[in-house]
Design a protein around this motif. Structure first.
Motif, PDB file in Angstrom:
ATOM      1  N   ALA A   8       0.830  -1.208   0.000  1.00  0.00           N
ATOM      2  CA  ALA A   8       0.000   0.000   0.000  1.00  0.00           C
ATOM      3  C   ALA A   8       0.858   1.248   0.000  1.00  0.00           C
ATOM      4  O   ALA A   8       0.563   2.215  -0.714  1.00  0.00           O
ATOM      5  CB  ALA A   8      -0.927  -0.009   1.214  1.00  0.00           C
ATOM      6  N   ALA A   9       1.922   1.239   0.790  1.00  0.00           N
ATOM      7  CA  ALA A   9       2.815   2.397   0.844  1.00  0.00           C
ATOM      8  C   ALA A   9       3.478   2.641  -0.513  1.00  0.00           C
ATOM      9  O   ALA A   9       3.534   3.770  -0.994  1.00  0.00           O
ATOM     10  CB  ALA A   9       3.870   2.180   1.923  1.00  0.00           C
ATOM     11  N   LEU A  45       7.210   3.502   3.959  1.00  0.00           N
ATOM     12  CA  LEU A  45       6.479   2.597   4.845  1.00  0.00           C
ATOM     13  C   LEU A  45       6.167   3.277   6.180  1.00  0.00           C
ATOM     14  O   LEU A  45       5.069   3.135   6.735  1.00  0.00           O
ATOM     15  CB  LEU A  45       7.303   1.331   5.084  1.00  0.00           C
ATOM     16  N   SER A  46       7.134   4.051   6.695  1.00  0.00           N
ATOM     17  CA  SER A  46       6.956   4.730   7.977  1.00  0.00           C
ATOM     18  C   SER A  46       5.814   5.741   7.930  1.00  0.00           C
ATOM     19  O   SER A  46       4.966   5.787   8.829  1.00  0.00           O
ATOM     20  CB  SER A  46       8.254   5.435   8.389  1.00  0.00           C
ATOM     21  N   ILE A  48       0.049   7.149   9.221  1.00  0.00           N
ATOM     22  CA  ILE A  48      -1.291   7.596   8.810  1.00  0.00           C
ATOM     23  C   ILE A  48      -2.325   6.561   9.237  1.00  0.00           C
ATOM     24  O   ILE A  48      -3.386   6.913   9.767  1.00  0.00           O
ATOM     25  CB  ILE A  48      -1.342   7.829   7.290  1.00  0.00           C
ATOM     26  N   GLU A  49      -2.037   5.295   9.041  1.00  0.00           N
ATOM     27  CA  GLU A  49      -2.984   4.241   9.406  1.00  0.00           C
ATOM     28  C   GLU A  49      -3.286   4.208  10.906  1.00  0.00           C
ATOM     29  O   GLU A  49      -4.395   3.905  11.307  1.00  0.00           O
ATOM     30  CB  GLU A  49      -2.466   2.863   8.969  1.00  0.00           C
TER      31      GLU A  49
END
Length: 335
Positions: A115-116, A123-124, A129-130
């Motif tokens: 997704a990133a 990824l961070s 955000i998630e």
């Protein structure tokens, strides 16, 4: 602005200040940026084992001193700060958006890494955000929606519908409980106990397995022996995780040069020495000692006389030693 959740309440700042050390100096010695040290002290950045042990060495403190315990004066302050940050993030709506985004991702079958990448984020950043720790900026919204084959409007409508239906409640509560587990593991009235919290426990246990206490240091013609974890060193690889292992610094002159200076002798309290072994010989019963007791020890060669009696032999000058305990030396390592 969203505030990062506190994941590692710690005593690093207090210990640093007690040592009269500036943050810039700690950053320099730890080979970390000033920003990284600031975040570590605020509890919003994780440490790896190597960094944690290095900071302990720099500050001259025990590993256990770093972690917040319920009895610490600062425990209540950390608890209030974590709750305040959690409430701020909830009030901003970021928890709802992040939980909705996570649900959309799960329904699409994508991993966080996929997704990133599809959204053009690190990824961070995507992970923050998630979990509701970071706002999403205007130029990020459209690529994020497109990565899940949504328009911007459809993505927000989808998240709003899931929230209204209660579909996100479980996920939002999971985030809350994860934060609480850092604060209050087990019972909601137990206070802070980082040794049993999720991240803190894992970090403490994994780092502690790599450390061995130094129980003995040379003093005159013998070794002053004290069961204390005030001084710890990293264990050689084969000895990691062995509970009975401890180290002493040898009195090399009494060993006739057999063991070099600037070395550590590792002994196993769970393994009695046999004839032919090298051993740490202690004049007090090891198991009855506490951290305040002081004993005398020697490093000896284990021998047996004509009557079958076991004793320890020191080379220079020659001396027979009879001790309460003789623990087998399992490794000698140069500094």
């Amino acid at each position: 602005m969203a505030q990062e959740e506190i994941i590692f309440p710690n005593n690093i700042r207090n210990i640093r200040l007690a040592n009269g050390m500036k943050m810039t100096e700690l950053a320099r010695q730890a080979n970390l940026s000033l920003s990284a040290v600031s975040k570590i002290e605020k509890g919003v950045r994780r440490l790896n084992q190597k960094q944690l042990l290095n900071i302990c060495n720099i500050l001259g403190c025990k590993l256990s001193d770093i972690f917040i315990k319920e009895s610490d004066d600062v425990a209540g302050q950390w608890q209030n700060e974590i709750k305040r940050r959690l409430n701020d993030n909830e009030d901003s709506g970021l928890k709802i958006f992040g939980s909705g985004l996570r649900k959309i991702r799960q329904q699409s079958g994508k991993t966080i890494a996929q997704a990133a990448k599809d959204a053009g984020m690190t990824l961070s950043v995507y992970h923050k955000i998630e979990v509701g720790q970071r706002e999403i900026y205007q130029n990020e919204i459209e690529p994020l929606a497109k990565s899940f084959s949504y328009t911007v409007g459809d993505m927000f409508d989808k998240i709003a519908a899931m929230y209204k239906s209660g579909e996100l409640n479980k996920q939002i509560n999971k985030v809350k409980e994860r934060v609480k587990s850092v604060l209050i593991p087990g019972s909601p009235l137990s206070g802070i106990d980082m040794h049993s919290s999720l991240y803190g426990a894992k970090l403490y246990d994994s780092a502690r397995k790599k450390l061995v206490p130094v129980f003995g240091t040379p003093s005159g013609k013998s070794i002053t022996f004290k069961k204390s974890d005030k001084t710890m060193i990293v264990a050689p690889m084969p000895l990691e995780g062995h509970k009975g292992i401890y180290a002493v610094i040898p009195n090399s002159k009494r060993l006739g040069g057999f063991i070099p200076e600037k070395s550590y002798v590792f002994a196993d309290a769970d393994t009695p020495a046999a004839v032919g072994d090298l051993a740490v010989c202690i004049d007090t019963d090891f198991n009855s000692m506490d951290s305040n007791d002081v004993a005398t020890a020697q490093i000896v060669s284990v021998r047996q006389d004509s009557r079958g009696k076991i004793y320890g032999q020191i080379a220079s000058p020659e001396e027979k030693i009879i001790g309460k305990n003789m623990h087998k030396v399992v490794m000698i390592v140069m500094e």
